[in-house]
Design an enzyme around this catalytic site. Structure first.
Site, mmCIF file in Angstrom:
data_model
loop_
_atom_site.group_PDB
_atom_site.id
_atom_site.type_symbol
_atom_site.label_atom_id
_atom_site.label_comp_id
_atom_site.label_asym_id
_atom_site.label_seq_id
_atom_site.Cartn_x
_atom_site.Cartn_y
_atom_site.Cartn_z
ATOM 1 N N LYS A 10 8.668 -17.564 35.803
ATOM 2 C CA LYS A 10 8.057 -16.179 36.391
ATOM 3 C C LYS A 10 6.672 -16.320 36.117
ATOM 4 C CE LYS A 10 8.606 -11.332 35.573
ATOM 5 N NZ LYS A 10 9.197 -10.424 34.711
ATOM 6 N N SER A 14 11.400 -6.430 37.530
ATOM 7 C CA SER A 14 10.083 -7.033 38.125
ATOM 8 C C SER A 14 10.461 -8.613 38.531
ATOM 9 C CB SER A 14 8.852 -7.160 37.129
ATOM 10 O OG SER A 14 9.292 -7.981 36.030
ATOM 11 N N SER A 50 14.060 -6.074 33.452
ATOM 12 C CA SER A 50 13.309 -6.828 34.580
ATOM 13 C C SER A 50 14.086 -8.231 34.776
ATOM 14 C CB SER A 50 11.886 -7.159 34.223
ATOM 15 O OG SER A 50 11.252 -6.081 34.900
#
Lengths: 98, 508
Positions: free
Chosen positions: B81, B156, B180
Site C-alpha cells: 500500500k 482506504s 481500511s
C-alpha cells in the site's frame, strides 16, 4: 448543539495553515456542522467518573541505550527537497516584515 | 504452462518454488503480465516496480540454485500500500502533496519483506492519506472492484484488496485505522487482518491517527495471512508502541483451524453489530456462518457491548484530531510539493498554507479542519477528552465480552460494495461503512475479515472475527475453520466465482 460558522472555519483553517477558497469554506461550514453533532452523543456517556484512554495498550516510557547510529545520507534526504543549497534545505523567509 | 500460477495462493507458490516446479522469475513475471493485462481497468497500482521485482526474483532463483536456506515466502511477490515508505520507490499516500516523492528509507515491515526476499511488485492505490472507505478520495483516480468495475473496492486500502482479488498479486500489505484492511477485504472477497495494535511496527507508515493505525496482511487465504503476519510482525525498537514480545503462533493456529475442529471455542455474537442498517443478504450470510461454526463444535453465545453505539462518534473526534497533528509535517519545506503564494510576501507560513491548500484533497482538508477545531483552545477537553473516555468504555465492553467468549464476531461491513459516487457527498453515510470495524481500533484488539459468501446482489460479504489483544492466534484458528468449511460447500474459493476480467493483449 451549535454549528460551526463560516468565520470559525476560516479561523481554524488559518490555524491549520491551509489556504481555502471561499467555496471550500462554505462547504466545510455545512459539512462540519453535521459531524460535530457527534460530540453531543459522546457527551451522554463521557461522564466525569470515566477515565480517559489515550492509548490502546498500557504503556510506560520506552528507553534504549544512547548509542549513536549513522544518519541518512545528506544527499539522499536533500534529493527529495523542493529546493536545496550548500547541503541544506532552502526555505522561504521565516519571519514577516512586521 | 497448464496451470495459471497467478491463481495459486502464497502458500502454494512457496511450495512450488521450494520444489523447483517454478522459478521466482516465472512467478513474478506472470504477476507483472497480469497487472499489465488488467490494471488499465482496475487502477489498483499507482506504481509498478517491474525491474526491482524481477531483480529480487532472479536473486532468489540464484540463491535457491546454490542451495541456500531461504525464507518460506522468498520469491513470492507482494504489493505494498502506498502509505508505506519504500526506499527508491515512489510513495505518495494517494496525495498530490507527495507526488513523485522517493523516500530515502524503508519502513521496518518493508525491510523485513526485502530481507526475506519477496519481490515487491509495486505500490497500491488508496484514499488520500488513508482517509476514506472507497478509494474515491485518491488523488490518482478510483480503484475498481474486480467483481463489478462500477463499484468501490472498499477503502482506504482498496488498491491492495483489488490487486489480490484480481490475481495481480498473491499477497499485499494494508493499513487499518478504522477498517481500511477489513472493509476492502469484505467487499472484494479477500482476507484482511488488522493485528493487535503494536503487533506490526508502524515505523515508516505515513501516519494518520497514531493511536489507531496498524499495518497488516491482505491475502486470499487465512493461511497466507498468517504467513505474512509472522513475517512482518514482532518487536521493532524503532516504534516505541511496538509490543516487546514474540507473536503468538499464527501459522500453527491457521493450520489447526483448517482441520475443522472448534470444540470448546466460545464464539460471541455482538448484539450491537447487527440488525438495523445491515443489508439483508449480509445478515443472512452471517447467520449461516454462525451455523457453520456451531457445526464445527463452537459454542455460540450472545454478548452485549452497549458502548459500541458511541464508537463511530468517538472515532470521528479522535481520528481527525490525531491526523491534523500528524499531517502538520507537510509544510512544503523538506519534501513533497511547494507552492508559493501568487501575491503578497513569500514567507514560510504563507508558502505552507498555499502548499497545503493546493496539495491536499477535500477529505483531507475536511479532517484536518475538524481535528484542528477539536484540539483548539477551549474545546480540547470537551472533544478529544470526551472521545478518549468513550474509548475506556469500549475497552471495558470488550473486557466483559471476552469473559464470556473467546472471539467476537459480526458482519465486517453493513453492506456489499456500493456504486461510485453513491456516498461521496454524504460523509456520515460513508463513515457508517466502518461501524463494525472501528471498535477494534479504539480498543487495540485484533480483527480479521474472511469471505463468507455472496449477498443477494451477487457481491461478496465478509465475516469479522475479533480476539483479545495479543491473542491474534484465536482469530486465525476460527477464520481458517470457517474458510475450510465454506470452501467445501462452495467447491472452491469464493473468488473462483468472480467474473473474468477483460484482459489487454500484451506486446512484450
Amino acid at each position: 448543539m451549535s454549528t460551526i460558522s463560516r468565520d470559525e472555519v476560516a479561523r481554524v483553517a488559518a490555524l491549520a495553515r491551509i489556504d481555502l477558497r471561499s467555496d471550500e469554506v462554505d462547504r466545510l461550514a455545512g459539512e462540519l456542522a453535521v459531524i460535530v453533532e457527534s460530540i453531543a452523543r459522546v457527551s451522554q456517556v463521557a461522564t466525569a467518573d470515566v477515565p480517559a484512554t489515550s492509548h490502546p495498550l498500557p504503556l510506560t516510557n520506552v528507553f534504549r541505550a544512547d548509542v549513536p547510529v549513522p544518519a541518512l545520507p545528506v544527499a539522499d534526504v536533500l534529493a527529495a527537497a523542493p529546493q536545496q543549497e550548500d547541503g541544506r534545505f532552502l526555505v522561504p523567509q521565516i519571519l514577516g516584515e512586521e | 504452462m497448464s496451470t495459471d500460477i497467478t491463481r495459486l495462493s502464497a502458500a502454494e507458490l512457496a511450495g512450488a518454488l521450494a520444489r523447483g516446479d517454478v522459478s521466482s522469475t516465472e512467478v513474478t513475471q506472470a504477476h507483472l503480465d497480469r497487472i499489465a493485462a488488467v490494471d488499465g481497468d482496475l487502477n489498483a497500482f499507482l506504481h509498478v516496480s517491474s525491474q526491482d521485482a524481477l531483480a529480487t526474483a532472479q536473486d532468489v532463483d540464484a540463491r535457491r540454485a546454490a542451495g541456500e536456506e531461504l525464507h518460506p515466502l522468498a520469491g513470492v511477490p507482494i504489493a505494498v500500500k502506498d502509505v508505506v515508505v519504500t526506499r527508491g520507490m515512489p510513495t505518495t499516500a494517494g496525495s498530490k502533496i507527495l507526488e513523485g516523492w522517493i523516500p530515502p528509507y524503508d519502513a521496518t515491515l518493508v525491510e523485513r519483506l526485502r530481507a526475506a526476499r519477496l519481490p515487491i511488485l509495486g505500490k497500491t492505490n488508496m484514499d488520500e492519506f488513508a482517509m476514506g472507505s472507497s478509494t474515491e478520495h485518491s488523488a490518482y483516480g478510483n480503484t475498481c472492484n474486480p467483481w463489478d468495475l462500477g463499484r468501490i473496492p472498499g477503502g482506504s486500502g482498496g488498491g491492495s484488496a483489488a490487486a489480490v482479488a484480481a490475481f495481480e498479486a498473491p499477497l499485499a500489505i494494508g493499513t487499518d485505522t478504522g477498517g481500511s484492511i477489513r472493509q476492502p477485504g469484505a467487499v472484494t472477497g479477500t482476507v484482511g487482518v488488522k493485528p493487535t495494535y503494536g503487533g506490526v511496527s508502524r515505523y515508516g507508515l505515513i501516519a494518520m491517527a497514531s493511536s489507531l493505525d496498524q499495518a497488516g496482511p491482505v491475502t486470499r487465504t487465512v493461511l497466507d495471512a498468517a504467513l505474512l503476519h509472522e513475517l512482518i510482525g514482532g518487536h521493532d525498537p524503532r516504534d516505541s508502541t511496538s509490543i516487546p514480545e514474540p507473536l503468538p503462533a499464527l501459522v500453527e493456529a491457521a493450520r489447526q483451524g483448517a482441520t475443522g475442529d472448534l470444540s470448546g471455542v466460545r464464539v460471541g455474537v455482538v448484539t450491537e453489530l447487527s440488525g438495523e442498517g445491515y443489508q439483508e443478504g449480509v445478515s443472512a450470510r452471517f447467520a449461516e456462518s454462525l451455523e457453520v461454526l456451531r457445526g464445527l463444535g463452537a459454542e455460540i453465545v450472545e454478548v452485549s457491548c452497549p458502548s459500541f453505539t458511541y464508537a463511530l462518534d468517538a472515532y470521528y473526534l479522535i481520528m481527525p484530531s490525531e491526523a491534523s497533528s500528524n499531517l502538520a509535517k507537510f509544510d512544503g519545506m523538506r519534501f513533497g510539493l511547494r507552492v508559493e503564494p501568487t501575491e503578497g510576501p513569500v514567507t514560510a507560513e504563507r508558502v505552507m498554507a498555499a502548499t497545503r491548500g493546493a496539495g491536499f484533497g477535500d477529505e483531507v482538508k475536511r479532517r484536518i479542519i475538524l481535528g484542528t477545531y477539536a484540539l483548539s483552545a477551549g474545546y480540547y477537553d470537551a472533544y478529544y477528552g470526551s472521545a478518549q473516555k468513550v474509548r475506556t468504555l469500549i475497552q471495558r465492553d470488550f473486557a466483559a465480552a471476552f469473559e464470556k467468549a473467546d472471539v467476537l464476531v459480526s458482519p465486517t461491513a453493513p453492506t456489499t460494495a456500493f456504486r461510485f459516487g453513491e456516498k461521496l457527498d454524504d460523509p456520515l453515510a460513508m463513515y457508517l461503512n466502518d461501524v463494525a470495524t472501528i471498535p477494534a481500533n479504539l480498543a487495540g484488539v485484533p480483527g480479521m475479515s474472511v469471505p463468507n459468501g455472496l449477498s443477494d446482489d451477487g457481491l461478496p460479504v465478509g465475516f469479522q472475527i475479533l480476539a483479545p489483544a495479543k491473542a491474534d492466534d484465536r482469530m486465525y484458528r476460527v477464520g481458517a475453520a470457517l474458510e475450510a468449511a465454506l470452501e467445501k460447500t462452495w467447491g472452491g474459493s469464493l473468488l473462483a466465482q468472480a467474473p473474468e476480467l477483460k484482459t489487454t493483449e500484451l506486446t512484450r
